[in-house]
Design a protein around this motif. Structure first.
Motif, PDB file in Angstrom:
ATOM      1  N   LEU A  88      78.463 -16.618  18.940  1.00  0.00           N
ATOM      2  CA  LEU A  88      77.957 -16.160  17.645  1.00  0.00           C
ATOM      3  C   LEU A  88      78.076 -17.237  16.574  1.00  0.00           C
ATOM      4  O   LEU A  88      77.166 -17.428  15.756  1.00  0.00           O
ATOM      5  CB  LEU A  88      78.719 -14.906  17.210  1.00  0.00           C
TER       6      LEU A  88
ATOM      7  N   ILE B  84      62.751 -11.440  17.086  1.00  0.00           N
ATOM      8  CA  ILE B  84      64.121 -11.976  17.136  1.00  0.00           C
ATOM      9  C   ILE B  84      64.134 -13.495  17.037  1.00  0.00           C
ATOM     10  O   ILE B  84      65.005 -14.085  16.390  1.00  0.00           O
ATOM     11  CB  ILE B  84      64.825 -11.496  18.426  1.00  0.00           C
TER      12      ILE B  84
ATOM     13  N   ASN C 281      72.492 -15.941  21.106  1.00  0.00           N
ATOM     14  CA  ASN C 281      72.492 -14.538  21.501  1.00  0.00           C
ATOM     15  C   ASN C 281      73.095 -14.415  22.892  1.00  0.00           C
ATOM     16  O   ASN C 281      73.016 -15.343  23.699  1.00  0.00           O
ATOM     17  CB  ASN C 281      71.071 -13.976  21.486  1.00  0.00           C
ATOM     18  N   THR C 282      73.707 -13.262  23.178  1.00  0.00           N
ATOM     19  CA  THR C 282      74.417 -13.082  24.440  1.00  0.00           C
ATOM     20  C   THR C 282      73.980 -11.802  25.138  1.00  0.00           C
ATOM     21  O   THR C 282      73.780 -10.773  24.494  1.00  0.00           O
ATOM     22  CB  THR C 282      75.945 -13.015  24.195  1.00  0.00           C
ATOM     23  N   THR C 283      73.846 -11.886  26.461  1.00  0.00           N
ATOM     24  CA  THR C 283      73.633 -10.693  27.283  1.00  0.00           C
ATOM     25  C   THR C 283      74.927 -10.436  28.048  1.00  0.00           C
ATOM     26  O   THR C 283      75.345 -11.250  28.867  1.00  0.00           O
ATOM     27  CB  THR C 283      72.470 -10.884  28.271  1.00  0.00           C
TER      28      THR C 283
ATOM     29  N   VAL D  67      75.500  -9.750  12.803  1.00  0.00           N
ATOM     30  CA  VAL D  67      75.634  -9.612  14.245  1.00  0.00           C
ATOM     31  C   VAL D  67      75.255  -8.181  14.609  1.00  0.00           C
ATOM     32  O   VAL D  67      75.793  -7.229  14.035  1.00  0.00           O
ATOM     33  CB  VAL D  67      77.067  -9.918  14.721  1.00  0.00           C
TER      34      VAL D  67
ATOM     35  N   THR E  26      69.009 -15.943  26.118  1.00  0.00           N
ATOM     36  CA  THR E  26      70.371 -15.550  25.761  1.00  0.00           C
ATOM     37  C   THR E  26      71.384 -16.200  26.697  1.00  0.00           C
ATOM     38  O   THR E  26      71.055 -16.607  27.819  1.00  0.00           O
ATOM     39  CB  THR E  26      70.565 -14.015  25.856  1.00  0.00           C
TER      40      THR E  26
ATOM     41  N   ASN F 226      72.268 -12.681  14.801  1.00  0.00           N
ATOM     42  CA  ASN F 226      72.465 -12.869  16.239  1.00  0.00           C
ATOM     43  C   ASN F 226      72.733 -11.543  16.933  1.00  0.00           C
ATOM     44  O   ASN F 226      73.216 -10.592  16.316  1.00  0.00           O
ATOM     45  CB  ASN F 226      73.605 -13.842  16.507  1.00  0.00           C
ATOM     46  N   PHE F 227      72.436 -11.524  18.232  1.00  0.00           N
ATOM     47  CA  PHE F 227      72.476 -10.276  18.995  1.00  0.00           C
ATOM     48  C   PHE F 227      73.397 -10.381  20.203  1.00  0.00           C
ATOM     49  O   PHE F 227      73.536 -11.443  20.818  1.00  0.00           O
ATOM     50  CB  PHE F 227      71.076  -9.906  19.480  1.00  0.00           C
TER      51      PHE F 227
ATOM     52  N   GLN G 119      75.336 -19.544  16.924  1.00  0.00           N
ATOM     53  CA  GLN G 119      74.033 -18.889  16.819  1.00  0.00           C
ATOM     54  C   GLN G 119      73.324 -18.734  18.167  1.00  0.00           C
ATOM     55  O   GLN G 119      72.123 -18.919  18.282  1.00  0.00           O
ATOM     56  CB  GLN G 119      73.144 -19.658  15.832  1.00  0.00           C
TER      57      GLN G 119
END
Length: 373
Positions: free
Chosen positions: A32, A180, A37-39, A155, A213, A187-188, A35
């Motif tokens: 995060l 996105i 994104n994460t799965t 977030v 991601t 961020n996701f 910057q």
């Protein structure tokens, strides 16, 4: 508020009642901060949601970050997703209702949003009456524009993200990805338990979210860390539990977070000052008995081949080749083609899952009950 039982079954209270996950928390924070994104994916009840809330607790120390969480498992359409997203976000960064109304007017006036107020909290909620694909696209665009307009980093954690694949609107993936990728300080974290679906979204070059991601598989908690955590909470309450019994708990539950917590919750809730072998066996048996009606109902819902395959996998603990001749012969199963069909059905029903080339019964308590048949 201090819980009466430190072994929580649901929810997150504070780091005191959260075991380990130091490396995972650090990895998410790093993603995060940079910057990305994460799965986040893993089997059900391994602790994904609790990790996300633990991350939220850590992010609260950074006052310039706003965190939002939504679970979209219950959504069935893109419209429902958009309304849940809007409800989770819009107005939550505004300290006064008039600020929220001003921003709604600025970003969403053309969309004719409906504003209601929670009768208990007084918190305003926004609902969009979306009727066309064009309106859905406009609403998503404006929600993200609203986020971009904030002076904080944002977030957003979306739990059970694979649910968007079941929406009748086939363009949902592409629509979300297109919006996105425009965001600069939002961020996701996309999380879910349908590993094969999430990996397909990220790993298939023809899909909108391809390699967009950072992938993170949540493993089981380290047994030494979990052992110390269990011993600590019993000791703090003036109770004794031997190391052998802790090891037995971790072995019987296969170290799976929810099931470890549940067994420890029951043992702690017994009020006993000293946990012995007899009490351990009594608690484990009571857990299987309390779920027995549900398990017999499964028998009625599954075909004979599915039931026999489920039982065979449970008795083996883990199976590498469920359609192999030796496995089929040992448990007197049907033809390999029938077993393959049954395996696919059990996976779809989330009763069996595959991990690292091996197959397991999803519900540890069910697996232990099947072993006894």
């Amino acid at each position: 508020m201090k819980p009466t039982n430190p072994f929580l079954i649901t929810g997150y209270i504070s780091p005191q009642y959260f075991c380990d996950r130091h490396q995972e928390t650090a990895a998410l924070l790093s993603a995060l901060q940079n910057q990305r994104n994460t799965t986040l994916f893993a089997a059900r009840r391994i602790g994904k949601t609790e990790l996300i809330f633990h991350l939220s607790h850590e992010l609260k120390k950074q006052k310039e970050v706003s965190f939002f969480y939504l679970d979209i498992m219950a959504t069935a359409t893109l419209n429902e997703f958009i309304n849940q997203l809007g409800k989770a976000i819009i107005g939550r960064m505004d300290t006064k209702p008039e600020q929220m109304l001003s921003k709604v007017g600025k970003f969403f006036a053309a969309l004719r949003p409906k504003i209601t107020y929670d009768p208990l909290t007084g918190q305003p909620n926004v609902e969009f009456g979306i009727e066309t694909e064009k309106e859905a696209t406009q609403t998503i665009e404006q929600i993200f524009a609203y986020l971009q307009d904030q002076n904080k980093r944002v977030v957003i954690a979306i739990d059970e993200f694979q649910q968007i694949l079941y929406y009748p609107q086939s363009n949902t993936e592409a629509l979300l990805r297109a919006q996105i990728q425009k965001l600069t300080h939002v961020n996701f974290i996309f999380s879910g338990s349908h590993t094969h679906l999430l990996l397909s979204m990220s790993g298939n070059h023809s899909r909108p979210f391809y390699q967009s991601t950072q992938l993170m598989h949540l493993e089981k908690i380290n047994s030494e860390e979990y052992s110390s955590f269990i011993e600590k909470h019993f000791k703090e309450a003036g109770r004794e539990i031997k190391q052998k019994h802790i090891e037995d708990i971790l072995q019987w539950t296969k170290g799976h977070t929810f099931y470890v917590q549940y067994v420890c919750n029951k043992l702690y809730g017994s009020g006993s000052k000293k946990i012995d072998t007899a009490q351990m066996k009594e608690v484990l048996l009571s857990i299987l008995k309390e779920n027995e009606a549900l398990y017999y109902n499964y028998r009625n819902l599954l075909t004979d081949t599915q039931w026999n395959l489920l039982k065979a996998i449970a008795k083996e603990d883990e199976v590498e080749m469920p359609t192999g001749r030796d496995f089929i012969k040992k448990y007197k199963l049907s033809a390999a083609s029938s077993v393959k069909t049954a395996l696919t059905a059990l996976i779809e029903k989330q009763m069996v899952y595959e991990e690292k080339g091996k197959y397991f019964v999803y519900d540890i308590f069910l697996a232990r009950w099947l072993e006894r048949l």
